[in-house]
Design an enzyme around this catalytic site. Structure first.
Site, PDB file in Angstrom:
ATOM      1  N   ASP A  71       0.875  -1.174   0.000  1.00 34.85           N
ATOM      2  CA  ASP A  71       0.000   0.000   0.000  1.00 34.85           C
ATOM      3  C   ASP A  71       0.913   1.225   0.000  1.00 34.85           C
ATOM      4  O   ASP A  71       2.145   1.107  -0.190  1.00 34.85           O
ATOM      5  CB  ASP A  71      -1.001  -0.048   1.174  1.00 34.85           C
ATOM      6  CG  ASP A  71      -0.355   0.177   2.548  1.00 34.85           C
ATOM      7  OD1 ASP A  71       0.880   0.326   2.628  1.00 34.85           O
ATOM      8  OD2 ASP A  71      -1.098   0.195   3.534  1.00 34.85           O
ATOM      9  N   HIS A  78       9.902 -24.294   8.241  1.00 32.69           N
ATOM     10  CA  HIS A  78       8.941 -24.989   9.117  1.00 32.69           C
ATOM     11  C   HIS A  78       7.494 -24.832   8.694  1.00 32.69           C
ATOM     12  O   HIS A  78       6.712 -25.768   8.823  1.00 32.69           O
ATOM     13  CB  HIS A  78       9.070 -24.483  10.554  1.00 32.69           C
ATOM     14  CG  HIS A  78      10.389 -24.806  11.178  1.00 32.69           C
ATOM     15  ND1 HIS A  78      10.638 -24.614  12.514  1.00 32.69           N
ATOM     16  CD2 HIS A  78      11.543 -25.302  10.655  1.00 32.69           C
ATOM     17  CE1 HIS A  78      11.891 -24.976  12.792  1.00 32.69           C
ATOM     18  NE2 HIS A  78      12.459 -25.389  11.670  1.00 32.69           N
ATOM     19  N   MET A  90      -1.576  -6.215   5.752  1.00 32.13           N
ATOM     20  CA  MET A  90      -1.313  -7.015   4.547  1.00 32.13           C
ATOM     21  C   MET A  90      -1.317  -8.502   4.882  1.00 32.13           C
ATOM     22  O   MET A  90      -1.881  -9.313   4.150  1.00 32.13           O
ATOM     23  CB  MET A  90       0.053  -6.652   3.932  1.00 32.13           C
ATOM     24  CG  MET A  90       0.132  -5.296   3.263  1.00 32.13           C
ATOM     25  SD  MET A  90      -0.976  -5.144   1.864  1.00 32.13           S
ATOM     26  CE  MET A  90       0.110  -4.786   0.517  1.00 32.13           C
ATOM     27  N   ARG A 139       8.720 -33.616   9.947  1.00 33.05           N
ATOM     28  CA  ARG A 139       7.793 -33.429  11.067  1.00 33.05           C
ATOM     29  C   ARG A 139       6.861 -32.239  10.859  1.00 33.05           C
ATOM     30  O   ARG A 139       5.796 -32.162  11.481  1.00 33.05           O
ATOM     31  CB  ARG A 139       8.558 -33.289  12.384  1.00 33.05           C
ATOM     32  CG  ARG A 139       9.338 -31.997  12.547  1.00 33.05           C
ATOM     33  CD  ARG A 139      10.173 -32.003  13.820  1.00 33.05           C
ATOM     34  NE  ARG A 139      10.703 -30.701  14.166  1.00 33.05           N
ATOM     35  CZ  ARG A 139      11.774 -30.135  13.591  1.00 33.05           C
ATOM     36  NH1 ARG A 139      12.408 -30.762  12.620  1.00 33.05           N
ATOM     37  NH2 ARG A 139      12.211 -28.943  13.985  1.00 33.05           N
ATOM     38  N   HIS A 140       7.264 -31.315   9.989  1.00 36.94           N
ATOM     39  CA  HIS A 140       6.435 -30.126   9.760  1.00 36.94           C
ATOM     40  C   HIS A 140       5.244 -30.412   8.849  1.00 36.94           C
ATOM     41  O   HIS A 140       4.276 -29.667   8.827  1.00 36.94           O
ATOM     42  CB  HIS A 140       7.282 -28.999   9.164  1.00 36.94           C
ATOM     43  CG  HIS A 140       8.448 -28.654  10.038  1.00 36.94           C
ATOM     44  ND1 HIS A 140       8.294 -28.111  11.291  1.00 36.94           N
ATOM     45  CD2 HIS A 140       9.776 -28.827   9.853  1.00 36.94           C
ATOM     46  CE1 HIS A 140       9.482 -27.951  11.845  1.00 36.94           C
ATOM     47  NE2 HIS A 140      10.402 -28.380  10.995  1.00 36.94           N
ATOM     48  N   CYS A 196       3.394  -3.049   3.950  1.00 37.73           N
ATOM     49  CA  CYS A 196       2.558  -1.894   4.298  1.00 37.73           C
ATOM     50  C   CYS A 196       3.268  -1.161   5.428  1.00 37.73           C
ATOM     51  O   CYS A 196       4.475  -1.364   5.614  1.00 37.73           O
ATOM     52  CB  CYS A 196       1.117  -2.296   4.627  1.00 37.73           C
ATOM     53  SG  CYS A 196       0.876  -3.342   6.065  1.00 37.73           S
ATOM     54  N   THR A 235       2.972  -1.431   8.704  1.00 34.12           N
ATOM     55  CA  THR A 235       3.376  -2.379   9.758  1.00 34.12           C
ATOM     56  C   THR A 235       3.582  -3.795   9.241  1.00 34.12           C
ATOM     57  O   THR A 235       4.161  -4.623   9.946  1.00 34.12           O
ATOM     58  CB  THR A 235       2.278  -2.463  10.830  1.00 34.12           C
ATOM     59  OG1 THR A 235       1.061  -2.890  10.178  1.00 34.12           O
ATOM     60  CG2 THR A 235       2.041  -1.118  11.502  1.00 34.12           C
TER      61      THR A 235
HETATM   62  C1  RB5 Z   1      -1.764   2.743   6.570  1.00 35.73           C
HETATM   63  O1  RB5 Z   1      -1.788   3.945   7.274  1.00 35.73           O
HETATM   64  C2  RB5 Z   1      -1.451   1.591   7.499  1.00 35.73           C
HETATM   65  O2  RB5 Z   1      -2.541   1.367   8.335  1.00 35.73           O
HETATM   66  C3  RB5 Z   1      -1.117   0.348   6.707  1.00 35.73           C
HETATM   67  O3  RB5 Z   1      -0.033   0.601   5.886  1.00 35.73           O
HETATM   68  C4  RB5 Z   1      -0.760  -0.857   7.536  1.00 35.73           C
HETATM   69  O4  RB5 Z   1       0.196  -0.569   8.511  1.00 35.73           O
HETATM   70  C5  RB5 Z   1      -1.877  -1.627   8.063  1.00 35.73           C
HETATM   71  O5  RB5 Z   1      -1.723  -2.667   8.725  1.00 35.73           O
END
Ligand code: RB5
Length: 146
Positions: free
Chosen positions: A8, A98, A71, A132-133, A65, A67
């Site tokens: 994103d 794994h 995604m 095993r996985h 993205c 964080t």
């Molecule tokens: C966008 O501001 C932010 O929420 C997105 O990139 C992401 O971190 C969502 O999980």
């Protein structure tokens, strides 16, 4: 090996960094974007990328993205997708060995481009160990089939 790449607006810089890395590694890839000015909604990019991995058009997918969390959550809703949120090299290797992860997600607000490159290299160079996985991953697949 064919890779699909998507982000994103929060992951554009690392996505471009990973595209350069894949070029350097001579790995075939498709970049789904976003090619955007403003903000977009991460499911609009992660779900189409995940669907194309699930269909077998690509071996693995890399999602970025802010964080990595949104995604990865959205990608994991697609049947057949095992998307790992990874921000360290150890986890990138382990999730391939794994969990037989077929996608990874990273956050551009969490790690820098150098570590993102190392994570992707480690993920792509590792192989699923099976053994095993197999039973464990098989239980996830069996749950999806219910
Ligand atoms: C966008 O501001 C932010 O929420 C997105 O990139 C992401 O971190 C969502 O999980």
């Amino acid at each position: 090996m064919k890779v699909i790449l998507a982000s994103d607006h929060g992951g554009i810089n690392i996505r471009q960094e990973i595209a350069s890395l894949l070029e350097e590694m001579n790995i075939e890839f498709e970049d789904l974007g976003c090619h955007c000015e403003g903000s977009v909604d991460y499911p609009d990019y992660s779900i189409p990328a995940a669907e194309r991995v699930a269909k077998g058009e690509f071996d693995v997918g890399i999602l970025i993205c802010g964080t990595g969390i949104g995604m990865s959550i959205a990608a994991n809703k697609v049947k057949g997708i095992r998307c790992a949120l990874v921000h360290d090299v150890f986890s990138a290797k382990a999730t391939r060995q794994h969990n037989n992860a077929n996608m990874i997600a990273m956050g551009e607000r969490v790690i820098g481009p150098g570590l993102a490159r190392e994570i992707v290299k480690s993920f792509l160079e590792e192989e699923y160990e099976g053994g095993r996985h197999e039973n464990r991953v098989g239980k996830i697949t069996a749950y999806e089939e219910k």
